[in-house]
Design an enzyme around this catalytic site. Structure first.
Site, PDB file in Angstrom:
ATOM      1  N   SER A  86      63.015  48.656  42.305  1.00 55.13           N
ATOM      2  CA  SER A  86      64.113  49.600  42.101  1.00 55.13           C
ATOM      3  C   SER A  86      65.155  49.419  43.206  1.00 55.13           C
ATOM      4  CB  SER A  86      63.593  51.042  42.136  1.00 55.13           C
ATOM      5  OG  SER A  86      64.673  51.942  42.261  1.00 55.13           O
ATOM      6  N   TYR A 138      71.429  49.786  39.789  1.00 55.68           N
ATOM      7  CA  TYR A 138      72.296  50.789  39.173  1.00 55.68           C
ATOM      8  C   TYR A 138      73.735  50.372  39.479  1.00 55.68           C
ATOM      9  CZ  TYR A 138      68.445  54.104  38.321  1.00 55.68           C
ATOM     10  OH  TYR A 138      67.314  54.725  37.862  1.00 55.68           O
ATOM     11  N   THR A 154      70.268  48.969  34.837  1.00 55.12           N
ATOM     12  CA  THR A 154      69.906  50.191  34.107  1.00 55.12           C
ATOM     13  C   THR A 154      71.174  50.901  33.688  1.00 55.12           C
ATOM     14  OG1 THR A 154      67.861  50.341  35.355  1.00 55.12           O
ATOM     15  CG2 THR A 154      68.616  52.365  34.292  1.00 55.12           C
ATOM     16  N   LYS A 161      68.555  47.508  30.667  1.00 54.02           N
ATOM     17  CA  LYS A 161      67.524  48.544  30.476  1.00 54.02           C
ATOM     18  C   LYS A 161      68.166  49.863  30.080  1.00 54.02           C
ATOM     19  CE  LYS A 161      63.854  50.973  33.049  1.00 54.02           C
ATOM     20  NZ  LYS A 161      64.391  52.258  33.501  1.00 54.02           N
ATOM     21  N   HIS A 192      64.210  56.013  29.569  1.00 58.78           N
ATOM     22  CA  HIS A 192      63.982  56.333  30.977  1.00 58.78           C
ATOM     23  C   HIS A 192      62.800  57.294  31.130  1.00 58.78           C
ATOM     24  CE1 HIS A 192      66.530  55.549  34.694  1.00 58.78           C
ATOM     25  NE2 HIS A 192      65.637  56.376  35.210  1.00 58.78           N
TER      26      HIS A 192
HETATM   27  C1  FNR Z   1      61.894  56.073  37.134  1.00 58.85           C
HETATM   28  N1  FNR Z   1      62.671  55.202  36.364  1.00 58.85           N
HETATM   29  C2  FNR Z   1      63.634  54.418  36.980  1.00 58.85           C
HETATM   30  N2  FNR Z   1      64.327  53.500  36.244  1.00 58.85           N
HETATM   31  C3  FNR Z   1      65.219  52.672  36.852  1.00 58.85           C
HETATM   32  O1  FNR Z   1      65.823  51.846  36.175  1.00 58.85           O
HETATM   33  N3  FNR Z   1      65.408  52.748  38.208  1.00 58.85           N
HETATM   34  C4  FNR Z   1      64.777  53.641  39.005  1.00 58.85           C
HETATM   35  O2  FNR Z   1      64.972  53.692  40.211  1.00 58.85           O
HETATM   36  C5  FNR Z   1      63.867  54.533  38.367  1.00 58.85           C
HETATM   37  N4  FNR Z   1      63.190  55.468  39.092  1.00 58.85           N
HETATM   38  C6  FNR Z   1      62.179  56.191  38.522  1.00 58.85           C
HETATM   39  C7  FNR Z   1      61.403  57.043  39.309  1.00 58.85           C
HETATM   40  C8  FNR Z   1      60.343  57.728  38.749  1.00 58.85           C
HETATM   41  C9  FNR Z   1      59.513  58.624  39.616  1.00 58.85           C
HETATM   42  C10 FNR Z   1      60.054  57.581  37.366  1.00 58.85           C
HETATM   43  C11 FNR Z   1      58.881  58.292  36.744  1.00 58.85           C
HETATM   44  C12 FNR Z   1      60.827  56.771  36.587  1.00 58.85           C
HETATM   45  C13 FNR Z   1      62.377  55.016  34.929  1.00 58.85           C
HETATM   46  C14 FNR Z   1      61.327  53.932  34.732  1.00 58.85           C
HETATM   47  O3  FNR Z   1      61.813  52.645  35.070  1.00 58.85           O
HETATM   48  C15 FNR Z   1      60.830  53.849  33.280  1.00 58.85           C
HETATM   49  O4  FNR Z   1      61.927  53.720  32.408  1.00 58.85           O
HETATM   50  C16 FNR Z   1      60.003  55.066  32.858  1.00 58.85           C
HETATM   51  O5  FNR Z   1      59.224  55.549  33.921  1.00 58.85           O
HETATM   52  C17 FNR Z   1      59.097  54.655  31.703  1.00 58.85           C
HETATM   53  O6  FNR Z   1      58.404  55.731  31.212  1.00 58.85           O
HETATM   54  P1  FNR Z   1      56.872  56.071  31.598  1.00 58.85           P
HETATM   55  O7  FNR Z   1      56.068  54.797  31.523  1.00 58.85           O
HETATM   56  O8  FNR Z   1      56.919  56.646  32.972  1.00 58.85           O
HETATM   57  O9  FNR Z   1      56.520  57.072  30.563  1.00 58.85           O
END
Ligand code: FNR
Length: 355
Positions: free
Chosen positions: A105, A127, A153, A230, A254
């Site tokens: 990330s 981002y 993303t 994404k 997400h």
């Molecule tokens: C995320 N997600 C996320 N996505 C991204 O592109 N950059 C990021 O920094 C983050 N940070 C993030 C933090 C936390 C705590 C969570 C739970 C999620 C989203 C992540 O990449 C992904 O899309 C989802 O978590 C997928 O869903 P599930 O597997 O958690 O249900």
């Protein structure tokens, strides 16, 4: 329960060790959490029609993602601030991700270079920031660190209203920072205001909500790394992503953390695969909790899945390596049960949807 026997078990184990507001930050979705719940009900509604008498004695879960060989069709989803759940943070989870991509990330709490060094296969997630110079320097650092794909993303023009964080007045604890950003920003300087958490206020100050297709085209040409987009749910958006040169898209809401009320990823997947499946790899995330869900995704046209929260829960209890080894073993069993010798055979399975 004292020990996990499957991936889904880690959530309750993690709940026992994490501060309640950290558990909520990870577990929560936006708004009324409708989409968060729908991701699960929609996955559960996908039934796979297994093949029998397939004469398959062994199943091989390995495959290729973006042309790179992987041990099984899973990548660790980019997730911010992993030191929230364990002092090892991203370094712990990257080491656990043996043979599969670990997506760093942009908001990681360790510097991307250290994480890339710990990972077998590192991809970097971006981002879109107000300062394009910072975007460029992050891309250059990711390339220099050996990252083999860039993931942008596109579903966070602003952060979704995560009401659990607002109610908890959630702020990042001292010491947990966005280590890749020059300011090393923690967001602690940002105050919660009304229905906006401090983390969301920080996001609003650095993210550029005006990301458009021209910017994406610029990004695709900015480095030689394959670009993965994404946060795609609409087939027309998927076509445009391919047109600007994307090597992959992630069908994702997400994890229900952005637009509440948006479609469950697994329900959006078939139309996106129909639109672009011959031109580029389609990955899926949001709600995947085990090998059965991976099979559902493969049979619905995904090349693989990203896995989010379950791996943070496993990291929290120091068991992410075992969790991923067990998931791969479970996937082998599930492939055998479906009569599939490999991932390509899983893609040919028929599905039905039952409510
Ligand atoms: C995320 N997600 C996320 N996505 C991204 O592109 N950059 C990021 O920094 C983050 N940070 C993030 C933090 C936390 C705590 C969570 C739970 C999620 C989203 C992540 O990449 C992904 O899309 C989802 O978590 C997928 O869903 P599930 O597997 O958690 O249900």
């Amino acid at each position: 329960m004292t020990e996990a026997v499957c991936l889904a078990d880690y959530e309750s184990l993690a709940a026992e060790v994490l501060p309640a507001e950290v558990f909520d930050f990870v577990a929560g979705g936006s708004g009324a959490e409708t989409t968060l719940r729908r991701n699960r009900t929609a996955l559960d509604a996908v039934s796979v029609i297994p093949k029998v008498l397939a004469g398959v004695a062994e199943a091989d879960p390995s495959t290729t993602l973006l042309g790179q060989s992987v041990a099984f069709p899973v990548a660790v989803a980019p997730m911010a601030y992993q030191q929230l759940v364990h002092p090892d943070g991203e370094l712990g989870l990257a080491k656990a991700a043996s043979g599969i991509p670990y997506v760093i990330s942009m908001l990681s709490s360790h510097p991307l270079e250290e994480i890339a060094a710990a990972a077998d296969i590192a991809w970097f997630q971006l981002y879109w920031l107000r300062d394009r110079g910072v975007v460029e320097s992050l891309i250059d650092r990711a390339v220099a660190a050996g990252c083999s794909a860039l993931m942008v993303t596109v579903d966070v023009p602003v952060m979704g209203r995560r009401l659990r964080d607002v109610r908890n007045s959630f702020v990042l604890p001292t010491g947990v920072i966005a280590a890749n950003l020059v300011e090393g920003s923690t967001g602690r300087a940002h105050q919660a205001a009304g229905a906006v958490s401090a983390v969301a206020a920080h996001t609003a100050s650095v993210f550029n909500p005006a990301l458009g297709w021209d910017d994406l085209e610029w990004l695709a040409g900015r480095s030689s790394l394959p670009l993965v987009v994404k946060g795609i749910l609409d087939p027309e958006d998927a076509r445009r992503a391919v047109a600007i040169g994307a090597a992959g898209v992630v069908v994702s809401n997400h994890g229900g953390r952005q637009l509440d009320g948006s479609v469950a990823s697994i329900n959006a997947l078939p139309a996106v695969v129909d639109a672009i499946g011959n031109d580029c790899q389609v990955l899926l995330d949001s709600g995947v909790r085990g090998a059965t869900d991976i099979l559902r995704a493969l049979a619905s046209g995904a090349a693989g899945v990203l896995l989010g929260r379950p791996l943070l829960w496993a990291l929290a209890v120091d068991d992410a390596g075992t969790a991923l080894v067990r998931l791969r073993d479970d996937l082998i069993d599930v492939l055998l049960l479906a009569g599939c010798a490999d991932v390509a055979a899983a893609a040919r399975l028929a599905t039905s949807r039952e409510s």
